[in-house]
Scaffold this motif. Structure first.
Motif, PDB file in Angstrom:
ATOM      1  N   ALA A  14       0.837  -1.202   0.000  1.00  0.00           N
ATOM      2  CA  ALA A  14       0.000   0.000   0.000  1.00  0.00           C
ATOM      3  C   ALA A  14       0.874   1.256   0.000  1.00  0.00           C
ATOM      4  CB  ALA A  14      -0.926  -0.004   1.218  1.00  0.00           C
ATOM      5  N   PHE A  15       1.958   1.228   0.775  1.00  0.00           N
ATOM      6  CA  PHE A  15       2.900   2.352   0.791  1.00  0.00           C
ATOM      7  C   PHE A  15       3.509   2.563  -0.596  1.00  0.00           C
ATOM      8  CE2 PHE A  15       7.429   3.486   0.985  1.00  0.00           C
ATOM      9  CZ  PHE A  15       7.348   4.769   1.515  1.00  0.00           C
ATOM     10  N   LEU A  16       3.960   1.477  -1.224  1.00  0.00           N
ATOM     11  CA  LEU A  16       4.607   1.590  -2.531  1.00  0.00           C
ATOM     12  C   LEU A  16       3.604   1.968  -3.623  1.00  0.00           C
ATOM     13  CD1 LEU A  16       7.027  -1.459  -2.252  1.00  0.00           C
ATOM     14  CD2 LEU A  16       7.632   0.966  -2.152  1.00  0.00           C
ATOM     15  N   ASN A  17       2.367   1.490  -3.518  1.00  0.00           N
ATOM     16  CA  ASN A  17       1.332   1.893  -4.478  1.00  0.00           C
ATOM     17  C   ASN A  17       1.095   3.399  -4.418  1.00  0.00           C
ATOM     18  OD1 ASN A  17       0.807  -0.668  -5.517  1.00  0.00           O
ATOM     19  ND2 ASN A  17      -0.831  -1.096  -4.045  1.00  0.00           N
ATOM     20  N   GLU A  18       1.080   3.919  -3.214  1.00  0.00           N
ATOM     21  CA  GLU A  18       0.893   5.360  -3.027  1.00  0.00           C
ATOM     22  C   GLU A  18       2.105   6.131  -3.537  1.00  0.00           C
ATOM     23  OE1 GLU A  18       0.883   8.027   0.916  1.00  0.00           O
ATOM     24  OE2 GLU A  18      -0.830   6.659   0.789  1.00  0.00           O
ATOM     25  N   LEU A  19       3.283   5.581  -3.280  1.00  0.00           N
ATOM     26  CA  LEU A  19       4.513   6.249  -3.682  1.00  0.00           C
ATOM     27  C   LEU A  19       4.618   6.385  -5.195  1.00  0.00           C
ATOM     28  CD1 LEU A  19       7.104   7.412  -2.402  1.00  0.00           C
ATOM     29  CD2 LEU A  19       8.162   5.176  -2.737  1.00  0.00           C
ATOM     30  N   ARG A  20       4.181   5.376  -5.920  1.00  0.00           N
ATOM     31  CA  ARG A  20       4.330   5.400  -7.372  1.00  0.00           C
ATOM     32  C   ARG A  20       3.400   6.414  -8.038  1.00  0.00           C
ATOM     33  NH1 ARG A  20       3.152  -0.590  -9.325  1.00  0.00           N
ATOM     34  NH2 ARG A  20       3.661   0.337 -11.341  1.00  0.00           N
ATOM     35  N   LYS A  21       2.437   6.937  -7.285  1.00  0.00           N
ATOM     36  CA  LYS A  21       1.544   7.970  -7.815  1.00  0.00           C
ATOM     37  C   LYS A  21       2.147   9.368  -7.685  1.00  0.00           C
ATOM     38  CE  LYS A  21      -2.577   5.303  -6.574  1.00  0.00           C
ATOM     39  NZ  LYS A  21      -3.800   5.275  -5.720  1.00  0.00           N
ATOM     40  N   LYS A  22       3.240   9.464  -6.941  1.00  0.00           N
ATOM     41  CA  LYS A  22       3.860  10.764  -6.723  1.00  0.00           C
ATOM     42  C   LYS A  22       4.895  11.047  -7.810  1.00  0.00           C
ATOM     43  CE  LYS A  22       3.257  10.488  -1.691  1.00  0.00           C
ATOM     44  NZ  LYS A  22       2.269  11.594  -1.586  1.00  0.00           N
ATOM     45  N   ASP A  23       5.221  12.306  -7.958  1.00  0.00           N
ATOM     46  CA  ASP A  23       6.156  12.726  -9.003  1.00  0.00           C
ATOM     47  C   ASP A  23       7.589  12.659  -8.495  1.00  0.00           C
ATOM     48  OD1 ASP A  23       7.008  13.637 -11.459  1.00  0.00           O
ATOM     49  OD2 ASP A  23       6.775  15.758 -10.924  1.00  0.00           O
ATOM     50  N   TYR A  24       8.015  11.454  -8.118  1.00  0.00           N
ATOM     51  CA  TYR A  24       9.363  11.243  -7.602  1.00  0.00           C
ATOM     52  C   TYR A  24      10.150  10.367  -8.564  1.00  0.00           C
ATOM     53  CZ  TYR A  24       7.538  12.771  -3.033  1.00  0.00           C
ATOM     54  OH  TYR A  24       6.962  13.477  -2.004  1.00  0.00           O
ATOM     55  N   ARG A  25      11.474  10.585  -8.598  1.00  0.00           N
ATOM     56  CA  ARG A  25      12.361   9.728  -9.379  1.00  0.00           C
ATOM     57  C   ARG A  25      13.319   8.947  -8.502  1.00  0.00           C
ATOM     58  NH1 ARG A  25      12.666  11.154 -14.758  1.00  0.00           N
ATOM     59  NH2 ARG A  25      13.770   9.170 -14.963  1.00  0.00           N
ATOM     60  N   ARG A  26      13.692   9.518  -7.358  1.00  0.00           N
ATOM     61  CA  ARG A  26      14.598   8.840  -6.424  1.00  0.00           C
ATOM     62  C   ARG A  26      14.051   8.973  -5.005  1.00  0.00           C
ATOM     63  NH1 ARG A  26      19.644   7.397  -8.281  1.00  0.00           N
ATOM     64  NH2 ARG A  26      20.274   8.240 -10.299  1.00  0.00           N
ATOM     65  N   VAL A  27      13.911   7.847  -4.346  1.00  0.00           N
ATOM     66  CA  VAL A  27      13.351   7.830  -2.996  1.00  0.00           C
ATOM     67  C   VAL A  27      14.209   6.926  -2.117  1.00  0.00           C
ATOM     68  CG1 VAL A  27      11.337   7.233  -1.588  1.00  0.00           C
ATOM     69  CG2 VAL A  27      11.015   8.194  -3.882  1.00  0.00           C
ATOM     70  N   ALA A  28      14.439   7.334  -0.884  1.00  0.00           N
ATOM     71  CA  ALA A  28      15.143   6.509   0.097  1.00  0.00           C
ATOM     72  C   ALA A  28      14.173   6.111   1.206  1.00  0.00           C
ATOM     73  CB  ALA A  28      16.328   7.258   0.692  1.00  0.00           C
ATOM     74  N   VAL A  29      14.303   4.874   1.659  1.00  0.00           N
ATOM     75  CA  VAL A  29      13.448   4.364   2.728  1.00  0.00           C
ATOM     76  C   VAL A  29      14.332   3.663   3.763  1.00  0.00           C
ATOM     77  CG1 VAL A  29      11.574   2.791   3.335  1.00  0.00           C
ATOM     78  CG2 VAL A  29      11.495   4.029   1.153  1.00  0.00           C
ATOM     79  N   PHE A  30      14.220   4.057   5.020  1.00  0.00           N
ATOM     80  CA  PHE A  30      14.932   3.399   6.111  1.00  0.00           C
ATOM     81  C   PHE A  30      13.938   2.497   6.840  1.00  0.00           C
ATOM     82  CE2 PHE A  30      17.453   7.091   5.151  1.00  0.00           C
ATOM     83  CZ  PHE A  30      18.764   6.705   5.367  1.00  0.00           C
ATOM     84  N   ALA A  31      14.186   1.191   6.787  1.00  0.00           N
ATOM     85  CA  ALA A  31      13.196   0.267   7.342  1.00  0.00           C
ATOM     86  C   ALA A  31      13.869  -0.980   7.893  1.00  0.00           C
ATOM     87  CB  ALA A  31      12.150  -0.069   6.275  1.00  0.00           C
ATOM     88  N   HIS A  32      13.147  -2.103   7.865  1.00  0.00           N
ATOM     89  CA  HIS A  32      13.543  -3.315   8.571  1.00  0.00           C
ATOM     90  C   HIS A  32      13.576  -4.516   7.622  1.00  0.00           C
ATOM     91  CE1 HIS A  32      12.582  -0.823  12.086  1.00  0.00           C
ATOM     92  NE2 HIS A  32      11.489  -0.511  11.418  1.00  0.00           N
ATOM     93  N   GLY A  33      14.094  -5.637   8.139  1.00  0.00           N
ATOM     94  CA  GLY A  33      14.286  -6.803   7.296  1.00  0.00           C
ATOM     95  C   GLY A  33      13.034  -7.273   6.587  1.00  0.00           C
ATOM     96  N   GLY A  34      11.917  -7.354   7.322  1.00  0.00           N
ATOM     97  CA  GLY A  34      10.674  -7.796   6.711  1.00  0.00           C
ATOM     98  C   GLY A  34      10.184  -6.849   5.638  1.00  0.00           C
ATOM     99  N   VAL A  35      10.356  -5.559   5.866  1.00  0.00           N
ATOM    100  CA  VAL A  35       9.938  -4.551   4.890  1.00  0.00           C
ATOM    101  C   VAL A  35      10.779  -4.668   3.619  1.00  0.00           C
ATOM    102  CG1 VAL A  35       9.729  -2.065   4.445  1.00  0.00           C
ATOM    103  CG2 VAL A  35       9.119  -2.996   6.686  1.00  0.00           C
ATOM    104  N   LEU A  36      12.085  -4.919   3.778  1.00  0.00           N
ATOM    105  CA  LEU A  36      12.951  -5.074   2.607  1.00  0.00           C
ATOM    106  C   LEU A  36      12.558  -6.295   1.784  1.00  0.00           C
ATOM    107  CD1 LEU A  36      14.722  -3.027   4.324  1.00  0.00           C
ATOM    108  CD2 LEU A  36      16.673  -4.046   3.176  1.00  0.00           C
ATOM    109  N   ILE A  37      12.198  -7.383   2.468  1.00  0.00           N
ATOM    110  CA  ILE A  37      11.724  -8.555   1.748  1.00  0.00           C
ATOM    111  C   ILE A  37      10.474  -8.208   0.944  1.00  0.00           C
ATOM    112  CG2 ILE A  37      10.671 -10.839   2.017  1.00  0.00           C
ATOM    113  CD1 ILE A  37      12.489 -11.258   4.450  1.00  0.00           C
TER     114      ILE A  37
END
Length: 206
Positions: A140-163
């Motif tokens: 859901a987070f990534l679906n929302e992110l792809r609607k924004k006008d971004y080209r480069r995004v950084a995310v600080f998260a956890h092992g499960g989120v990276l999977i």
């Protein structure tokens, strides 16, 4: 692999953040770790190690946006890397282990524990989440992110989120996710299909 992930979700390695509450072989996905001075010193040293490791992986151009899990271990790493104002998003938290958080595996008396081991994708932890629940909120987070006008995004998260991010990008199948657990300080870079947004996801110390 599942038990290895559960251990990493649960408790920081003594050299990977430290915790006066967590013990080896215990669950603790969304528990806020309380620091003592000695643990704080070890955490500071590990943050310096992570920052140096991540600096080599950061792209030269600035990010259009930076997000972090609101859990302190992720937000602190983001701040330490120069992003104290990274946007907090609840969907980037580690998997919620429910009633099992901060309990040692061997001390848990719950018939659902074996059910979860047998079918972690669909079975939620008692009072917590299944892995599909975790994937649903990261997606859901990534679906929302792809609607924004971004080209480069950084995310600080956890092992499960990276999977989950890798599954979302089609890099790995959901069923094999735990075979691809990123090491602490690791970086996963994904490109969302049909939308040229480059997302770097950093693994904080869980």
């Amino acid at each position: 692999a599942l038990r290895q992930y559960a251990a990493k979700v649960a408790t920081p390695h003594p050299l990977r953040g430290g915790s006066p509450l967590g013990e080896p072989k215990s669950f603790g996905g969304v528990v806020a770790i309380v620091e003592e001075s000695a643990a704080g010193s070890r955490q500071s040293n590990f943050l310096k190690f992570l920052r140096a490791r991540l600096a080599a992986a950061l792209p030269t151009p600035p990010f259009d946006a930076v997000y972090t899990s609101p859990l302190s271990r992720a937000a602190k790493l983001a701040a330490f890397c120069g992003y104290p104002d990274a946007e907090r998003d609840e969907r980037l938290k580690e998997m919620n282990m429910g009633h099992w958080e901060m309990q040692r595996f061997d001390d848990i008396i719950d018939e659902r524990l074996q059910l979860w081991y047998d079918d972690f994708l669909n079975q939620p932890t008692t009072g917590g989440e299944s892995f599909r629940d975790l994937y649903a909120r990261v997606a859901a987070f990534l679906n929302e992110l792809r609607k924004k006008d971004y080209r480069r995004v950084a995310v600080f998260a956890h092992g499960g989120v990276l999977i989950c991010a890798q599954v979302y990008a089609g890099a790995i199948p959901l069923e094999d996710g735990f075979k691809h657990l990123t090491s602490y300080g690791g970086v996963v870079k994904i490109n969302i299909e049909n939308h040229e947004v480059h997302i770097s996801v950093f693994h904080t110390a869980d």
